[in-house]
Design an enzyme around this catalytic site. Structure first.
Site, PDB file in Angstrom:
ATOM      1  N   THR A  17       0.832  -1.209   0.000  1.00  0.00           N
ATOM      2  CA  THR A  17       0.000   0.000   0.000  1.00  0.00           C
ATOM      3  C   THR A  17       0.865   1.258   0.000  1.00  0.00           C
ATOM      4  O   THR A  17       0.735   2.121  -0.879  1.00  0.00           O
ATOM      5  CB  THR A  17      -0.919  -0.008   1.235  1.00  0.00           C
ATOM      6  OG1 THR A  17      -1.670  -1.204   1.211  1.00  0.00           O
ATOM      7  CG2 THR A  17      -1.856   1.177   1.225  1.00  0.00           C
ATOM      8  N   VAL A  18       1.769   1.367   0.963  1.00  0.00           N
ATOM      9  CA  VAL A  18       2.563   2.599   1.056  1.00  0.00           C
ATOM     10  C   VAL A  18       3.612   2.652  -0.059  1.00  0.00           C
ATOM     11  O   VAL A  18       3.770   3.677  -0.730  1.00  0.00           O
ATOM     12  CB  VAL A  18       3.230   2.720   2.446  1.00  0.00           C
ATOM     13  CG1 VAL A  18       4.073   3.984   2.520  1.00  0.00           C
ATOM     14  CG2 VAL A  18       2.172   2.736   3.539  1.00  0.00           C
ATOM     15  N   LYS A 109       7.285   1.666  12.538  1.00  0.00           N
ATOM     16  CA  LYS A 109       7.280   2.120  13.946  1.00  0.00           C
ATOM     17  C   LYS A 109       7.689   1.021  14.907  1.00  0.00           C
ATOM     18  O   LYS A 109       8.395   1.254  15.864  1.00  0.00           O
ATOM     19  CB  LYS A 109       5.906   2.676  14.326  1.00  0.00           C
ATOM     20  CG  LYS A 109       4.797   1.657  14.345  1.00  0.00           C
ATOM     21  CD  LYS A 109       3.515   2.253  13.852  1.00  0.00           C
ATOM     22  CE  LYS A 109       3.673   2.599  12.406  1.00  0.00           C
ATOM     23  NZ  LYS A 109       2.612   2.218  11.527  1.00  0.00           N
ATOM     24  N   GLY A 138       1.293   8.798  10.344  1.00  0.00           N
ATOM     25  CA  GLY A 138       1.101   8.853   8.887  1.00  0.00           C
ATOM     26  C   GLY A 138       1.565  10.145   8.247  1.00  0.00           C
ATOM     27  O   GLY A 138       2.754  10.423   8.153  1.00  0.00           O
ATOM     28  N   ASP A 205       0.178  -0.420  18.626  1.00  0.00           N
ATOM     29  CA  ASP A 205       0.562   0.467  17.519  1.00  0.00           C
ATOM     30  C   ASP A 205       0.753   1.895  18.044  1.00  0.00           C
ATOM     31  O   ASP A 205       1.766   2.545  17.746  1.00  0.00           O
ATOM     32  CB  ASP A 205      -0.528   0.426  16.441  1.00  0.00           C
ATOM     33  CG  ASP A 205      -0.262   1.380  15.301  1.00  0.00           C
ATOM     34  OD1 ASP A 205       0.501   1.027  14.393  1.00  0.00           O
ATOM     35  OD2 ASP A 205      -0.808   2.506  15.349  1.00  0.00           O
ATOM     36  N   LYS A 209       4.346   4.268  18.589  1.00  0.00           N
ATOM     37  CA  LYS A 209       4.498   5.662  18.130  1.00  0.00           C
ATOM     38  C   LYS A 209       4.849   6.566  19.316  1.00  0.00           C
ATOM     39  O   LYS A 209       5.668   7.484  19.189  1.00  0.00           O
ATOM     40  CB  LYS A 209       3.209   6.129  17.453  1.00  0.00           C
ATOM     41  CG  LYS A 209       2.899   5.370  16.172  1.00  0.00           C
ATOM     42  CD  LYS A 209       1.469   5.629  15.702  1.00  0.00           C
ATOM     43  CE  LYS A 209       1.103   4.787  14.498  1.00  0.00           C
ATOM     44  NZ  LYS A 209      -0.335   4.763  14.217  1.00  0.00           N
TER      45      LYS A 209
HETATM   46  N1  HSE Z   1      -3.169   0.964  11.802  1.00  0.00           N
HETATM   47  C1  HSE Z   1      -2.730   2.280  12.174  1.00  0.00           C
HETATM   48  C2  HSE Z   1      -3.929   3.122  12.594  1.00  0.00           C
HETATM   49  C3  HSE Z   1      -2.009   3.003  11.077  1.00  0.00           C
HETATM   50  O1  HSE Z   1      -5.041   2.640  12.593  1.00  0.00           O
HETATM   51  O2  HSE Z   1      -3.712   4.287  12.931  1.00  0.00           O
HETATM   52  C4  HSE Z   1      -0.614   2.539  10.910  1.00  0.00           C
HETATM   53  O3  HSE Z   1       0.091   2.778  12.094  1.00  0.00           O
END
Ligand code: HSE
Length: 440
Positions: A17-18, A109, A138, A205, A209
């Site tokens: 994707t990215v 990350k 992002g 996640d 970060k």
């Molecule tokens: N899955 C993450 C989110 C984005 O929902 O913010 C990628 O870190």
């Protein structure tokens, strides 16, 4: 850098994707980037696991290599973009790339949160650069902000809503009375949540970060397993409802704070935040980070925390920095003419919707005259409001409040002036723009 003047060669590891977004966006904005940087950013090789997969966009198969090691071994490649994800192979790739004298751009990350100390040791040993704007929030340029824009500040605190999936789920629970399970299913059906949303909903996640933000803000790479993290699984609809009654919203909030004794508080938990705080207005998949610096005070960074193009935007920003350093270019000037834009738009030709307030005689036919003049200027009416006569108001006069469809400003002003000339209009009309604030 290649012998060819000012071309920087890029090896892309991962075309998902990215990676696919970066590849396409570099082509889409090639002219703009060249104009701004004076450098051509050329993707010369792409490591993919499955070269036969349909990507949904054109890509020259000759660029494909099977193994990221081919990128590292290629002496022509200056920068490697790591977008393969995970923390095992990605770590080998990043370390090998740095050791072979290449700059690295990554959006990984988990890799930085778990192995940042080791990676930055190799960065120091090799003198190479690693850029990671895409790893946090992002498309929001929070890494560069901390590194550059807020360089003169002690960071007092940072509060982040930095997982879009969780924020979407909590927003839908709060605004549509969905249960946690229903909101999660909706997030998955809409493609916001990953196929396996575990790391999103268990808070990891966001915690990764938060570790990166904290490490940058406080200058030592923090071990990710020492951070407190709780996911949103325990939040029930009833909690949302009670929180709202009490004047709060529930968000998955990452809190990053430096204390006077040198300790650092980093935690990610579902938390009630006051409804009148700006972070409570961050809805859906959006992210935001409120950073308090000792000199600047309160700042807020808001935007898309995930998705192909926002994340690609951050990767390209890193690529630009890496390329400028490799090309030995002077630091970017505070003004770079690139000749793509230039002609100002005349105010008459700008468009928007409008609000028009009129004081008119209260008699039949007045509205028809006004509507006729608007139509003469190609302007449609969205709504008409005639507030009830207020106490003490002259019954012979009427306040009319019209909202008008999108039209040229020149036409709206001409219509306003024509309406002002009508004998039934008793005072100077007030015309204001209505800005829908759509990005386009
Ligand atoms: N899955 C993450 C989110 C984005 O929902 O913010 C990628 O870190």
């Amino acid at each position: 850098m290649s012998e060819q003047a000012k071309t920087v060669r890029i090896g892309l590891a991962g075309l998902g994707t990215v990676g696919g977004g970066v590849f396409q966006n570099l082509i889409q904005n090639k002219e703009l980037l060249h104009g701004r940087l004076g450098i051509t950013l050329d993707v010369t090789a792409i490591a993919v696991r499955n070269p036969d997969r349909d990507r949904g966009f054109p890509v020259d198969r000759q660029l494909f290599v099977n193994d990221w090691k081919d990128l590292v071994a290629d002496p022509e490649i200056d920068i490697i973009i790591e977008l393969i994800g995970g923390t095992t192979e990605a770590k080998d790739l990043v370390l090998a790339a740095l050791r072979s004298g290449k700059s690295v751009v990554t959006g990984n990350k988990a890799l930085l949160a778990e192995h940042g100390a080791e990676i930055f040791k190799v960065v120091e040993e090799t003198g190479q650069a690693i850029h990671y704007e895409a790893a946090v929030a992002g498309g929001i340029p929070i890494i560069k902000t901390l590194l550059e824009s807020l360089v003169g500040n002690h960071i007092v605190s940072a509060y982040g809503i930095i997982n879009g999936t969780c924020n979407y789920i909590l927003t839908r629970m709060a605004t549509a009375d969905l249960s946690y399970g229903e909101a999660l299913k909706e997030a998955m059906d809409k493609g916001y949540a990953e196929a396996d949303p575990t790391l999103d909903i268990n808070g990891m996640d966001a915690a990764h970060k938060a570790v990166i933000i904290a490490s940058l803000a406080y200058g030592s790479w923090l071990p990710s397993d020492s951070m407190h993290v709780e996911g949103i699984e325990a939040v029930e609809l009833i909690d949302m409802q009670f929180a709202s009654k009490l004047g709060y919203s529930i968000k998955l909030l990452s809190v990053i704070k430096g204390h006077d004794d040198g300790s650092i508080e980093v935690r990610t938990q579902p938390s009630l935040i006051p409804l009148d705080h700006i972070l409570a207005s961050v809805h859906g998949v959006f992210n935001a980070i409120a950073v308090h610096g000792d000199i600047v005070g309160e700042t807020l960074f808001y935007g898309s925390g995930a998705g192909q193009n926002p994340t690609s935007s951050s990767v390209i920003s890193d690529l630009a920095d890496a390329a400028m350093a490799i090309a030995g270019s002077k630091p970017r000037s505070s003004f770079v003419p690139h000749g793509i834009y230039g002609k100002p738009v005349a105010i008459e030709d700008t468009t928007s919707r409008y609000y028009l307030r009129l004081e008119a005689e209260a008699r039949p036919g007045v509205l028809a005259q006004i509507a006729g003049l608007l139509a003469d200027h190609q302007i449609g009416i969205i709504s008409v409001l005639q507030p009830d006569e207020g106490q003490g108001q002259d019954p012979q006069t009427a306040q009319l409040i019209l909202t008008l469809h999108e039209a040229r400003y020149g036409d709206a002003v001409a219509a306003r002036d024509a309406i002002a000339q009508l004998s039934c209009i008793l005072d100077k009309p007030a015309l204001f723009r209505i800005e829908t604030l759509d990005p386009q």
